[in-house]
Design an enzyme around this catalytic site. Structure first.
Site, PDB file in Angstrom:
ATOM      1  N   ARG A 117       0.821  -1.238   0.000  1.00 40.42           N
ATOM      2  CA  ARG A 117       0.000   0.000   0.000  1.00 40.42           C
ATOM      3  C   ARG A 117       0.844   1.272   0.000  1.00 40.42           C
ATOM      4  NH1 ARG A 117      -2.965  -3.078   3.782  1.00 40.42           N
ATOM      5  NH2 ARG A 117      -4.706  -4.114   2.739  1.00 40.42           N
ATOM      6  N   LYS A 139       2.814  11.701 -10.639  1.00 40.48           N
ATOM      7  CA  LYS A 139       1.878  10.906 -11.454  1.00 40.48           C
ATOM      8  C   LYS A 139       2.565   9.605 -11.847  1.00 40.48           C
ATOM      9  CE  LYS A 139      -1.220  14.087 -13.820  1.00 40.48           C
ATOM     10  NZ  LYS A 139      -1.617  14.619 -15.137  1.00 40.48           N
ATOM     11  N   GLU A 181       8.116  18.768 -23.964  1.00 42.03           N
ATOM     12  CA  GLU A 181       7.498  19.136 -22.676  1.00 42.03           C
ATOM     13  C   GLU A 181       7.973  20.519 -22.218  1.00 42.03           C
ATOM     14  OE1 GLU A 181       5.053  17.436 -21.775  1.00 42.03           O
ATOM     15  OE2 GLU A 181       5.381  15.279 -21.946  1.00 42.03           O
ATOM     16  N   LYS A 220       6.949  23.565 -13.016  1.00 40.76           N
ATOM     17  CA  LYS A 220       6.017  22.456 -12.774  1.00 40.76           C
ATOM     18  C   LYS A 220       5.723  22.307 -11.282  1.00 40.76           C
ATOM     19  CE  LYS A 220       4.629  17.814 -13.561  1.00 40.76           C
ATOM     20  NZ  LYS A 220       4.744  16.544 -14.239  1.00 40.76           N
ATOM     21  N   GLU A 230      -4.626  17.033  -9.295  1.00 39.00           N
ATOM     22  CA  GLU A 230      -5.234  17.465 -10.568  1.00 39.00           C
ATOM     23  C   GLU A 230      -6.754  17.603 -10.483  1.00 39.00           C
ATOM     24  OE1 GLU A 230      -3.364  16.307 -14.538  1.00 39.00           O
ATOM     25  OE2 GLU A 230      -5.337  15.431 -14.713  1.00 39.00           O
ATOM     26  N   ARG A 234      -3.880  21.958 -12.158  1.00 36.95           N
ATOM     27  CA  ARG A 234      -2.874  21.083 -12.765  1.00 36.95           C
ATOM     28  C   ARG A 234      -3.286  20.607 -14.158  1.00 36.95           C
ATOM     29  NH1 ARG A 234       0.521  16.113  -9.941  1.00 36.95           N
ATOM     30  NH2 ARG A 234       1.668  15.554 -11.831  1.00 36.95           N
ATOM     31  N   ASN A 238      -1.821  19.500 -19.126  1.00 34.26           N
ATOM     32  CA  ASN A 238      -2.278  18.610 -20.199  1.00 34.26           C
ATOM     33  C   ASN A 238      -2.426  19.340 -21.516  1.00 34.26           C
ATOM     34  OD1 ASN A 238      -2.881  15.823 -19.477  1.00 34.26           O
ATOM     35  ND2 ASN A 238      -3.966  16.825 -17.778  1.00 34.26           N
ATOM     36  N   HIS A 241      -2.174  17.735 -24.934  1.00 35.27           N
ATOM     37  CA  HIS A 241      -2.023  16.294 -24.695  1.00 35.27           C
ATOM     38  C   HIS A 241      -3.198  15.438 -25.165  1.00 35.27           C
ATOM     39  CE1 HIS A 241       1.603  17.148 -22.559  1.00 35.27           C
ATOM     40  NE2 HIS A 241       1.721  15.940 -22.064  1.00 35.27           N
ATOM     41  N   HIS A 245      -1.668  12.524 -27.010  1.00 36.81           N
ATOM     42  CA  HIS A 245      -1.778  11.133 -26.551  1.00 36.81           C
ATOM     43  C   HIS A 245      -2.468  10.269 -27.601  1.00 36.81           C
ATOM     44  CE1 HIS A 245      -1.364  11.786 -21.908  1.00 36.81           C
ATOM     45  NE2 HIS A 245      -0.211  11.550 -22.482  1.00 36.81           N
ATOM     46  N   HIS A 256       6.500  10.117 -27.220  1.00 34.42           N
ATOM     47  CA  HIS A 256       5.599  10.962 -26.424  1.00 34.42           C
ATOM     48  C   HIS A 256       5.869  12.452 -26.683  1.00 34.42           C
ATOM     49  CE1 HIS A 256       3.015  12.120 -23.104  1.00 34.42           C
ATOM     50  NE2 HIS A 256       3.965  12.943 -22.714  1.00 34.42           N
TER      51      HIS A 256
HETATM   52  P1  NAD Z   1      11.508   6.477 -22.220  1.00 32.87           P
HETATM   53  O1  NAD Z   1      11.492   6.218 -20.797  1.00 32.87           O
HETATM   54  O2  NAD Z   1      10.986   5.426 -23.139  1.00 32.87           O
HETATM   55  O3  NAD Z   1      12.995   6.860 -22.651  1.00 32.87           O
HETATM   56  C1  NAD Z   1      13.276   7.110 -24.014  1.00 32.87           C
HETATM   57  C2  NAD Z   1      14.430   6.229 -24.514  1.00 32.87           C
HETATM   58  O4  NAD Z   1      15.664   6.740 -24.015  1.00 32.87           O
HETATM   59  C3  NAD Z   1      14.337   4.778 -24.055  1.00 32.87           C
HETATM   60  O5  NAD Z   1      14.765   3.961 -25.111  1.00 32.87           O
HETATM   61  C4  NAD Z   1      15.356   4.729 -22.911  1.00 32.87           C
HETATM   62  O6  NAD Z   1      15.868   3.443 -22.725  1.00 32.87           O
HETATM   63  C5  NAD Z   1      16.396   5.677 -23.385  1.00 32.87           C
HETATM   64  N1  NAD Z   1      17.207   6.329 -22.365  1.00 32.87           N
HETATM   65  C6  NAD Z   1      16.837   6.765 -21.160  1.00 32.87           C
HETATM   66  N2  NAD Z   1      17.835   7.451 -20.573  1.00 32.87           N
HETATM   67  C7  NAD Z   1      18.867   7.429 -21.427  1.00 32.87           C
HETATM   68  C8  NAD Z   1      20.179   7.990 -21.401  1.00 32.87           C
HETATM   69  N3  NAD Z   1      20.615   8.751 -20.392  1.00 32.87           N
HETATM   70  N4  NAD Z   1      20.997   7.762 -22.459  1.00 32.87           N
HETATM   71  C9  NAD Z   1      20.543   7.047 -23.531  1.00 32.87           C
HETATM   72  N5  NAD Z   1      19.329   6.512 -23.628  1.00 32.87           N
HETATM   73  C10 NAD Z   1      18.494   6.720 -22.578  1.00 32.87           C
HETATM   74  O7  NAD Z   1      10.678   7.806 -22.607  1.00 32.87           O
HETATM   75  P2  NAD Z   1      10.660   9.287 -22.028  1.00 32.87           P
HETATM   76  O8  NAD Z   1      10.582  10.143 -23.242  1.00 32.87           O
HETATM   77  O9  NAD Z   1      11.714   9.528 -21.033  1.00 32.87           O
HETATM   78  O10 NAD Z   1       9.272   9.331 -21.249  1.00 32.87           O
HETATM   79  C11 NAD Z   1       8.051   9.135 -21.917  1.00 32.87           C
HETATM   80  C12 NAD Z   1       7.079   8.531 -20.957  1.00 32.87           C
HETATM   81  O11 NAD Z   1       6.870   9.433 -19.886  1.00 32.87           O
HETATM   82  C13 NAD Z   1       5.709   8.265 -21.568  1.00 32.87           C
HETATM   83  O12 NAD Z   1       5.264   6.997 -21.175  1.00 32.87           O
HETATM   84  C14 NAD Z   1       4.821   9.334 -20.965  1.00 32.87           C
HETATM   85  O13 NAD Z   1       3.478   8.940 -20.859  1.00 32.87           O
HETATM   86  C15 NAD Z   1       5.474   9.547 -19.629  1.00 32.87           C
HETATM   87  N6  NAD Z   1       5.228  10.861 -19.028  1.00 32.87           N
HETATM   88  C16 NAD Z   1       4.798  10.902 -17.738  1.00 32.87           C
HETATM   89  C17 NAD Z   1       4.584  12.117 -17.123  1.00 32.87           C
HETATM   90  C18 NAD Z   1       4.173  12.160 -15.669  1.00 32.87           C
HETATM   91  O14 NAD Z   1       3.835  13.245 -15.180  1.00 32.87           O
HETATM   92  N7  NAD Z   1       4.236  11.056 -14.956  1.00 32.87           N
HETATM   93  C19 NAD Z   1       4.811  13.311 -17.817  1.00 32.87           C
HETATM   94  C20 NAD Z   1       5.267  13.240 -19.134  1.00 32.87           C
HETATM   95  C21 NAD Z   1       5.477  12.002 -19.734  1.00 32.87           C
HETATM   96  N1  GLY Z   2       2.617  15.687 -17.084  1.00 34.05           N
HETATM   97  C1  GLY Z   2       1.389  16.284 -16.637  1.00 34.05           C
HETATM   98  C2  GLY Z   2       1.324  16.368 -15.142  1.00 34.05           C
HETATM   99  O1  GLY Z   2       2.237  15.974 -14.459  1.00 34.05           O
HETATM  100  O2  GLY Z   2       0.343  16.807 -14.631  1.00 34.05           O
END
Ligand code: NAD
Ligand code: GLY
Length: 353
Positions: A117, A139, A181, A220, A230, A234, A238, A241, A245, A256
């Site tokens: 939990r 998130k 972003e 942020k 949110e 917040r 989006n 998005h 998305h 993304h």
């Molecule tokens: P990702 O985690 O897939 O990373 C992108 C690529 O880079 C992957 O192939 C990874 O292995 C590689 N990588 C990571 N670090 C590296 C480094 N230092 N050197 C070389 N390669 C590296 O994608 P992302 O773009 O980091 O994140 C996208 C994800 O984040 C999506 O799923 C999206 O929905 C999510 N997201 C979440 C929030 C939130 O608030 N939680 C906000 C924005 C995006």
């Molecule tokens: N990435 C959108 C949020 O964190 O609210």
């Protein structure tokens, strides 16, 4: 070194965000004794592990590695991770350390929130996107039934350690995604927008990016502090998005961040059609987006993307799509369209680009 403290409105939880270099060899080494005392597991992906194996193994903590990629942001990965947490004897006082991009961070955060939990989580974001956005704000999610982030929780990380030295190994395309972003934040924050416009010819410069990380974290964090779950404000994060998305789910070859840029671009055109907007500003925003984007858009399946927008979490009524759209410098509005209008107009806009 810069440190931000996020105190969340109405909640006991707190997050500490530290921007510093050499997090794996310095910060985690400093934390190692308390991490070992409580028990900890490192969670990372195959690409990050291949690149940083020596530093990760030097910590002598158990490691669970997921295959890299958004297609693995799934229930299978989540449950494999939870199993590894149980098999390694993690307890309530233990910590999950997520080292990777947004995919690792989102799954790791979700697993930490579910296990017993809720246990502590440290986020070590290794992509630009994860440092400026996904690691901050708590998130967590996996994709489910073909919908982005359908299952998730709010679970604030105890620490976020943002280290610009990770960018040295990051492919140019991933920098572009992170800029997606950053542009989103700039659409909400006029001084950041001006800074990006003034630096359009050096947006991929490592020094500039290292400066942009704390600036974006601050923007942020200020929003998240006021509305951690949110319920209102917040939702501005989006912006772009809904369409972004939807395209991301349709076009598996786009990332993304690329989809966020496309979403911002298309939704700013929708805003121009329906709302009181600053046309000159939206043209500048469009130019900035085109400077960063380098992907083909002519093959996007608009009908499928529009249909997927119906599943967006902002929607409240059947057959209506809610969008958070840029309107004027630093301003956004919500725009609600009938699904049939949204689909038709999106097609028209994409055909003219
Ligand atoms: P990702 O985690 O897939 O990373 C992108 C690529 O880079 C992957 O192939 C990874 O292995 C590689 N990588 C990571 N670090 C590296 C480094 N230092 N050197 C070389 N390669 C590296 O994608 P992302 O773009 O980091 O994140 C996208 C994800 O984040 C999506 O799923 C999206 O929905 C999510 N997201 C979440 C929030 C939130 O608030 N939680 C906000 C924005 C995006
Ligand atoms: N990435 C959108 C949020 O964190 O609210």
């Amino acid at each position: 070194m810069r440190t931000f403290h996020i105190k969340l409105k109405g909640m006991a939880e707190r997050s500490v965000i530290v921007c510093r270099k050499n997090v794996l060899s310095k910060q985690l080494k400093e934390d190692l004794s308390w991490l070992k005392a409580g028990g900890a597991l490192i969670f990372t992906d195959s690409n990050v592990f291949a690149l940083y194996r020596r530093q990760i193994e030097a910590l002598t903590l158990p490691v669970f590695v997921m295959p890299a990629g958004e297609e693995n942001k799934s229930e299978q990965t989540l449950f494999s991770l939870l199993k590894a947490m149980a098999e390694n004897g993690l307890r309530r006082c233990s910590t999950l350390i997520a080292i990777g991009g947004g995919v690792v961070g989102d799954i790791g955060g979700l697993a930490a929130s579910l296990y017993m939990r809720g246990i502590s989580c440290i986020q070590i974001p290794t992509t630009l996107l994860a440092q400026v956005d996904s690691s901050v704000g708590g998130k967590t999610a996996i994709d489910f039934c073909g919908v982005k982030n359908l299952i998730g929780t709010f679970h604030q990380p105890m620490y976020v350690y943002a280290d610009p030295t990770f960018f040295k190994t990051l492919p140019q395309r991933e920098i572009r995604c992170g800029l997606g972003e950053i542009v989103k934040h700039a659409a909400l924050n006029a001084p950041l927008f001006d800074r990006l416009m003034q630096n359009q010819d050096r947006l991929f410069d490592m020094e500039l990016l290292a400066e942009l990380v704390p600036e974006n974290i601050r923007i942020k964090a200020e929003i998240v502090q006021k509305d951690p779950n949110e319920t209102g404000l917040r939702r501005c994060l989006n912006i772009g998005h809904t369409t972004g998305h939807a395209i991301e789910l349709t076009e598996k070859n786009l990332s993304h961040g690329e989809c966020v840029l496309l979403g911002l671009y298309y939704e700013s055109r929708l805003a121009q059609r329906h709302l009181d907007t600053d046309e000159a500003y939206l043209r500048e925003l469009g130019t900035l987006i085109r400077t960063i984007l380098a992907c083909k858009t002519e093959d996007i399946d608009v009908e499928r993307a529009a249909h997927l927008a119906l599943f967006d979490k902002k929607n409240t009524q059947e057959n209506r799509v809610v969008l958070a759209v840029p309107t004027k410098r630093g301003e956004f509005s919500f725009l609600e369209l009938r699904y049939s209008d949204y689909e038709r107009e999106l097609k028209e806009i994409m055909e003219t680009l």
